[in-house]
Design a protein around this motif. Structure first.
Motif, short mmCIF file in Angstrom:
data_model
loop_
_atom_site.label_atom_id
_atom_site.label_comp_id
_atom_site.label_asym_id
_atom_site.label_seq_id
_atom_site.Cartn_x
_atom_site.Cartn_y
_atom_site.Cartn_z
N PRO A 10 0.87 -1.15 -0.14
CA PRO A 10 0.05 0.12 -0.07
C PRO A 10 0.76 1.32 0.03
N ILE A 11 0.55 2.12 -1.00
CA ILE A 11 1.22 3.34 -0.97
C ILE A 11 0.61 4.56 -0.50
N GLU A 12 1.03 5.40 0.44
CA GLU A 12 0.27 6.49 0.98
C GLU A 12 0.26 7.47 0.11
N GLU A 13 -0.91 8.21 0.11
CA GLU A 13 -0.99 9.47 -0.66
C GLU A 13 -1.28 10.70 0.16
N ARG A 14 -0.13 11.40 0.19
CA ARG A 14 -0.39 12.78 1.07
C ARG A 14 -1.01 13.83 0.43
N ASP A 15 -1.33 14.84 1.23
CA ASP A 15 -2.05 16.02 0.83
C ASP A 15 -1.09 16.78 -0.14
N PRO A 16 -1.89 17.00 -1.41
CA PRO A 16 -1.27 17.71 -2.64
C PRO A 16 -0.47 19.12 -2.22
N LYS A 17 -0.92 19.42 -1.02
CA LYS A 17 -0.47 20.72 -0.46
C LYS A 17 0.95 20.60 -0.34
N GLU A 18 1.68 19.56 0.04
CA GLU A 18 3.12 19.37 0.34
C GLU A 18 3.75 19.62 -0.93
N VAL A 19 3.16 19.37 -2.39
CA VAL A 19 3.91 19.54 -3.45
C VAL A 19 3.62 21.07 -4.17
N THR A 20 2.46 21.59 -3.74
CA THR A 20 2.11 22.70 -4.46
C THR A 20 2.68 23.91 -3.43
N SER A 21 3.24 23.32 -2.47
CA SER A 21 4.07 24.43 -1.61
C SER A 21 5.41 24.34 -1.30
N PHE A 22 6.17 25.06 -0.93
CA PHE A 22 7.55 24.85 -0.56
C PHE A 22 7.94 25.44 0.88
N TYR A 23 8.29 24.60 1.67
CA TYR A 23 8.63 25.01 3.03
C TYR A 23 7.40 26.10 3.69
N GLY A 24 6.05 25.49 3.31
CA GLY A 24 5.09 26.10 3.80
C GLY A 24 4.54 27.36 3.17
N ARG A 25 4.81 27.49 1.84
CA ARG A 25 4.79 28.91 1.23
C ARG A 25 4.02 28.26 -0.19
N ARG A 26 2.97 28.55 -0.72
CA ARG A 26 2.55 28.19 -1.85
C ARG A 26 3.36 28.59 -2.99
N CYS A 27 3.66 27.64 -3.86
CA CYS A 27 4.55 27.98 -5.24
C CYS A 27 4.09 27.83 -6.39
N ALA A 28 2.87 26.92 -6.36
CA ALA A 28 2.23 26.63 -7.53
C ALA A 28 1.00 27.44 -7.76
N PRO A 29 0.54 27.80 -9.07
CA PRO A 29 -0.79 28.74 -9.09
C PRO A 29 -1.75 27.78 -8.38
N LYS A 30 -2.88 28.74 -7.95
CA LYS A 30 -3.79 28.47 -6.95
C LYS A 30 -4.68 26.98 -7.64
#
Ligand code: MRU
Length: 352
Positions: free
Chosen positions: A286-306
């Motif tokens: 089983p592979i865990e899928e985590r919150d996409p926010k971990e990818v759309t942000s970097f070190y707690g700050r959003r870096c991808a378009p909303k």
């Protein structure tokens, strides 16, 4: 320098908060098992063996607070605490291994001990699991260091160090053991997007030990291999299937493909509690899928378009044929793995 990611003190569990490292050293004190479940889910504590230790201590903590008069009710309540922990993170085999051990210990003693004694037995078993993990890591280090030569440059991914275990580490334990032996080594540390376990945790541990290291972004690994800068890759594991296919932090599979292309060995370091013989191959892990926010942000700050969506599998599977050897506390095994994994799993040592 000893690092203790988790300890049991005065009937509380003290967890070194890995989310704040390396900028802040903070501890989370848990007096309720639900706080430990949250700490595992939110990665305050992470790494397969450390998750197993946290769950075992968490079950003991939860059991301590159960107020019932019958053994039947006590068993039912402990089982439900075990289920809560089983639902925290799905991939690390060590979590389920530790929970099975706690369940087995309770069932074995259920008819011969009173409830207050059973609570003490559970605490003792959880502390055994913690102490054993450190001994097991040291043994992995003592086997694994034989693969490292003076002058070697080693690439590692994620954090498989003291922080990811009860102390000392698996992949990083081997690196630590080679360094303690006086070998001159250099470690390339993958930053390990998206949660940055490499940049934040592995680099922190290596700095504390004075082990020479260089941080790279994950996408640089292929180029530095091409430049001849890497002699071997060593990583940890979250689950090893019966045929040797291995789940580890996302990015490990890419490293394995790159390593094979450049004729560089890739070693997996893990305790035998990470081996899951009930799973025939990696496709069923089983592979865990985590919150996409971990990818759309970097070190707690959003870096991808909303509106940009992201995919965030936390682990990948490295096929057995890309793994040069698996280093455990019971020895080193090389391909083909199926029979050797079975043998090593059954092998008795004085450690457990
Ligand atoms: O998501 P994490 O940080 O818990 O993932 C950890 C890893 O993938 C480690 O490499 C693995 O658990 C081995 S730790 C000794």
């Amino acid at each position: 320098m000893e690092i203790h990611p988790i300890t049991w003190r005065k009937n509380k569990i003290i967890i070194l908060d890995q989310r704040s490292l390396p900028t802040r050293i903070r501890y989370k004190r848990c007096s309720d098992h639900r706080e430990v479940c949250t700490a595992i889910k939110e990665m305050t504590i992470r790494g397969a063996p450390a998750i197993g230790v946290a769950a075992a201590l968490g079950v003991a903590l939860g059991a301590m607070h159960i107020k019932v008069y019958s053994h039947e009710e006590f068993l039912k309540k402990v089982e439900s605490i075990i289920d809560e922990f089983a639902n925290t993170r799905p991939t690390a085999r060590n979590l389920f291994w530790a929970l099975d051990r706690m369940r087995h210990t309770l069932r074995e003693k259920l008819l011969t001990a009173g409830i207050p004694e059973l609570k003490k037995i559970l605490i003792k078993e959880a502390l055994h699991i913690l102490e054993e993990d450190i001994a097991v890591n040291i043994k992995i280090g003592s086997y694994g260091r034989s693969l490292i030569k003076n002058g070697d440059r080693i690439l590692t991914h994620c954090n498989a160090g003291a922080l990811a275990t009860a102390g000392y580490g698996t992949a990083l334990g081997i690196i630590r053991a080679a360094h303690e032996e006086g070998k001159k080594i250099h470690v390339y540390v993958d930053e390990t997007r998206p949660v940055l376990q490499g940049a934040r945790l592995t680099a922190w541990e290596l700095s504390k030990e004075g082990i020479p290291h260089t941080l790279i972004t994950d996408s640089m690994a292929g180029f530095i291999m091409k430049q001849g800068k890497v002699h071997m890759v060593i990583t940890g594991a979250d689950r090893i299937a019966a045929n040797g296919d291995t789940a580890n932090k996302i990015g490990t599979y890419s490293l394995a493909v790159l390593a094979r292309h450049h004729s560089i060995p890739l070693y997996i370091a893990a305790p035998t509690s990470t081996i899951d013989l009930t799973i025939p191959d990696g496709s069923s892990i089983p592979i865990e899928e985590r919150d996409p926010k971990e990818v759309t942000s970097f070190y707690g700050r959003r870096c991808a378009p909303k509106k940009t969506k992201a995919y965030n599998p936390a682990f990948d599977i490295t096929p057995a044929e890309l793994i040069s050897a698996i280093i455990t506390e019971k020895g080193i095994i090389t391909p083909p793995y199926s029979e050797k994994l079975l043998e090593i799993h059954e092998k008795k040592t004085g450690l457990c």
